[in-house]
Design a protein around this motif. Structure first.
Motif, PDB file in Angstrom:
ATOM      1  N   HIS A  40       0.828  -1.208   0.000  1.00 55.33           N
ATOM      2  CA  HIS A  40       0.000   0.000   0.000  1.00 55.33           C
ATOM      3  C   HIS A  40       0.862   1.257   0.000  1.00 55.33           C
ATOM      4  CE1 HIS A  40      -3.208   2.805   0.943  1.00 55.33           C
ATOM      5  NE2 HIS A  40      -2.513   3.214   2.012  1.00 55.33           N
ATOM      6  N   SER A  41       1.947   1.252   0.760  1.00 58.12           N
ATOM      7  CA  SER A  41       2.830   2.428   0.781  1.00 58.12           C
ATOM      8  C   SER A  41       3.435   2.675  -0.594  1.00 58.12           C
ATOM      9  CB  SER A  41       3.938   2.223   1.822  1.00 58.12           C
ATOM     10  OG  SER A  41       3.399   2.058   3.114  1.00 58.12           O
ATOM     11  N   MET A  95      -7.356   4.957   5.022  1.00 54.41           N
ATOM     12  CA  MET A  95      -7.679   4.849   6.441  1.00 54.41           C
ATOM     13  C   MET A  95      -7.590   3.405   6.925  1.00 54.41           C
ATOM     14  SD  MET A  95      -8.510   6.320   9.250  1.00 54.41           S
ATOM     15  CE  MET A  95      -8.914   7.976   8.666  1.00 54.41           C
ATOM     16  N   PHE A  96      -7.981   2.466   6.077  1.00 58.77           N
ATOM     17  CA  PHE A  96      -7.927   1.045   6.435  1.00 58.77           C
ATOM     18  C   PHE A  96      -6.488   0.609   6.723  1.00 58.77           C
ATOM     19  CE2 PHE A  96      -7.145  -3.272   4.940  1.00 58.77           C
ATOM     20  CZ  PHE A  96      -8.004  -4.006   5.733  1.00 58.77           C
ATOM     21  N   TYR A  97      -5.559   0.958   5.860  1.00 61.58           N
ATOM     22  CA  TYR A  97      -4.175   0.511   6.042  1.00 61.58           C
ATOM     23  C   TYR A  97      -3.475   1.268   7.161  1.00 61.58           C
ATOM     24  CZ  TYR A  97      -4.314  -2.462   1.934  1.00 61.58           C
ATOM     25  OH  TYR A  97      -4.608  -3.467   1.064  1.00 61.58           O
ATOM     26  N   ASN A 150     -12.958   2.894  13.599  1.00 62.95           N
ATOM     27  CA  ASN A 150     -12.003   2.590  12.527  1.00 62.95           C
ATOM     28  C   ASN A 150     -11.460   1.162  12.668  1.00 62.95           C
ATOM     29  OD1 ASN A 150     -12.310   5.182  11.527  1.00 62.95           O
ATOM     30  ND2 ASN A 150     -10.565   5.994  12.694  1.00 62.95           N
ATOM     31  N   VAL A 151     -11.235   0.743  13.924  1.00 62.03           N
ATOM     32  CA  VAL A 151     -10.753  -0.616  14.155  1.00 62.03           C
ATOM     33  C   VAL A 151     -11.791  -1.633  13.726  1.00 62.03           C
ATOM     34  CG1 VAL A 151      -9.998  -2.246  15.920  1.00 62.03           C
ATOM     35  CG2 VAL A 151      -9.227   0.132  16.020  1.00 62.03           C
ATOM     36  N   GLN A 152     -13.082  -1.388  14.051  1.00 60.32           N
ATOM     37  CA  GLN A 152     -14.134  -2.315  13.649  1.00 60.32           C
ATOM     38  C   GLN A 152     -14.262  -2.381  12.134  1.00 60.32           C
ATOM     39  OE1 GLN A 152     -15.823  -4.377  15.518  1.00 60.32           O
ATOM     40  NE2 GLN A 152     -14.902  -3.649  17.449  1.00 60.32           N
ATOM     41  N   ARG A 153     -14.172  -1.234  11.475  1.00 59.18           N
ATOM     42  CA  ARG A 153     -14.250  -1.226  10.007  1.00 59.18           C
ATOM     43  C   ARG A 153     -13.054  -1.973   9.402  1.00 59.18           C
ATOM     44  NH1 ARG A 153     -14.198   3.895   9.369  1.00 59.18           N
ATOM     45  NH2 ARG A 153     -16.433   4.196   9.743  1.00 59.18           N
ATOM     46  N   MET A 154     -11.889  -1.796  10.016  1.00 57.49           N
ATOM     47  CA  MET A 154     -10.699  -2.489   9.528  1.00 57.49           C
ATOM     48  C   MET A 154     -10.842  -3.995   9.702  1.00 57.49           C
ATOM     49  SD  MET A 154      -7.664  -4.061  10.696  1.00 57.49           S
ATOM     50  CE  MET A 154      -7.422  -3.387  12.325  1.00 57.49           C
ATOM     51  N   ARG A 155     -11.376  -4.441  10.849  1.00 59.12           N
ATOM     52  CA  ARG A 155     -11.552  -5.864  11.094  1.00 59.12           C
ATOM     53  C   ARG A 155     -12.569  -6.479  10.134  1.00 59.12           C
ATOM     54  NH1 ARG A 155     -11.703  -6.223  17.763  1.00 59.12           N
ATOM     55  NH2 ARG A 155      -9.454  -5.764  18.080  1.00 59.12           N
TER      56      ARG A 155
END
Length: 369
Positions: A98-99, A113-115, A161-166
């Motif tokens: 991603h970077s 935001m996810f990464y 954000n953590v829940q969306r990432m999970r």
């Protein structure tokens, strides 16, 4: 009676070729040959008895059982560690990809935001693991700068954000792992790279079986190589033993027959050198005769003869003169020492007269000039 039975068993052990092969096969790591077993029947019996209690590696049955259990436990722990380590490395690779992608193309905000959330969570988890005491010891680790795991947990991203990432992580991780598996499939079989993704997915399902088959084949080849190595060592020892026997036999033949052969050889060499010496002497004589023939021609020989005759006549004359002088001297010696003084005076006067004659002659020649 038991001693007789034991002796019979020992003799059977010493003569059984099949038993020797079984003992050698049961202890492949033991550097023992079949000749050693034949020469030491008691040792062969001991090894045959030990085959009931130990395996090929030399471990006893209880110890082998405990070792297998420990190996299974170790493999289980290793699989757990590999599972977590593979997951962690996969997430790290996703963040790195991603970077790189972010510097070359425009990335949507939600994906960015996810990464970022995933990277912060991994970093916090890594720091918490470093600060927590080890699970394998009762001693507490010293704190770093007075920090605790609670201080680090405060740096976690927002809960939403953590829940969306999970929620999106399994799908992204599956996509990443699938891409790596397809890359592995292309590396294993480069000719499958241009095929469709569906066909690649089907072949990917059989990749583990193919790799397992290749692994078993490699292990079988390794075992075959080990057996061939052991067989080669046996054949090498047998070859060296036979070679040693041949060398000993050759040494015996040399020691027994060398003197007889050497005597005949010395006699033949002596005859050869005698013949060669005679030939060299005849050649020298021939060369001397040729030199004489070239040096003394008929004219030279006649001249030498004349010279010889003249020298012989002169020698005779000198000899006669010598004899007459000796007679005179002997007659003079009879007169005694007074005559010797007169003779010396006479010689001195003769020398003075000769010197004066020579001076007068020189003076006369100088006056005439």
């Amino acid at each position: 009676m038991s001693g007789c039975n034991e002796t019979t068993d020992v003799l059977l052990l010493g003569k059984g070729d099949n038993l020797h092969q079984q003992v050698l096969a049961s202890f492949p790591l033991c550097d023992v040959t079949e000749d050693d077993l034949t020469q030491n029947p008691q040792f062969c019996k001991l090894l045959a008895t030990l085959t009931q209690y130990v395996d090929k590696t030399g471990l006893t049955v209880p110890l082998k059982t405990d070792l297998d259990k420990a190996e299974q436990k170790l493999q289980s722990k290793r699989r757990q560690w590999l599972r977590s380590e593979s997951l962690y490395r996969g997430l790290q690779e996703m963040i790195q990809d991603h970077s790189v992608k972010k510097h070359h193309t425009t990335v949507p905000p939600d994906q960015n935001m996810f990464y970022e959330t995933m990277e912060k969570c991994l970093l916090v988890a890594k720091c918490v693991k470093q600060l927590d005491p080890s699970s394998t010891t009762n001693q507490d680790q010293p704190s770093v700068l007075g920090l605790t795991s609670q201080h680090i947990m405060e740096l976690m991203p927002l809960e939403k954000n953590v829940q969306r990432m999970r929620q999106g992580l399994p799908r992204q991780l599956e996509k990443h792992l699938k891409g790596k598996c397809l890359s592995l499939l292309s590396y294993y079989q480069p000719e499958w790279e241009n095929e469709s993704e569906g066909l690649k997915t089907i072949k990917l399902a059989h990749l583990s079986a193919l790799l397992e088959k290749e692994k078993k084949r490699a292990e079988n080849l390794k075992e075959l190589c080990r057996e061939n190595t052991f067989l080669l060592q046996q054949q090498t020892q047998l070859y060296l033993s036979e070679l040693t026997k041949c060398i000993q036999l050759l040494q015996t033949l040399i020691l027994e027959h060398r003197l007889k052969i050497q005597t005949d050889l010395d006699r033949k060499k002596l005859d050869y050198f005698e013949g060669k010496c005679d030939l060299v002497l005849q050649k020298i004589k021939m060369e001397m005769v040729e030199i004489q023939l070239e040096t003394y021609t008929p004219d030279t020989i006649s001249a030498h003869r004349k010279i010889r005759e003249k020298l012989e006549s002169e020698l005779k004359a000198c000899t006669a003169e010598k004899q007459s002088v000796e007679l005179k001297l002997s007659s003079f010696e009879i007169l005694g020492k007074e005559f010797e003084t007169l003779a010396e005076e006479y010689c001195r006067l003769r020398q003075e007269i000769e010197m004066k004659h020579w001076a007068l002659k020189e003076l006369t020649q100088y006056s005439n000039k």
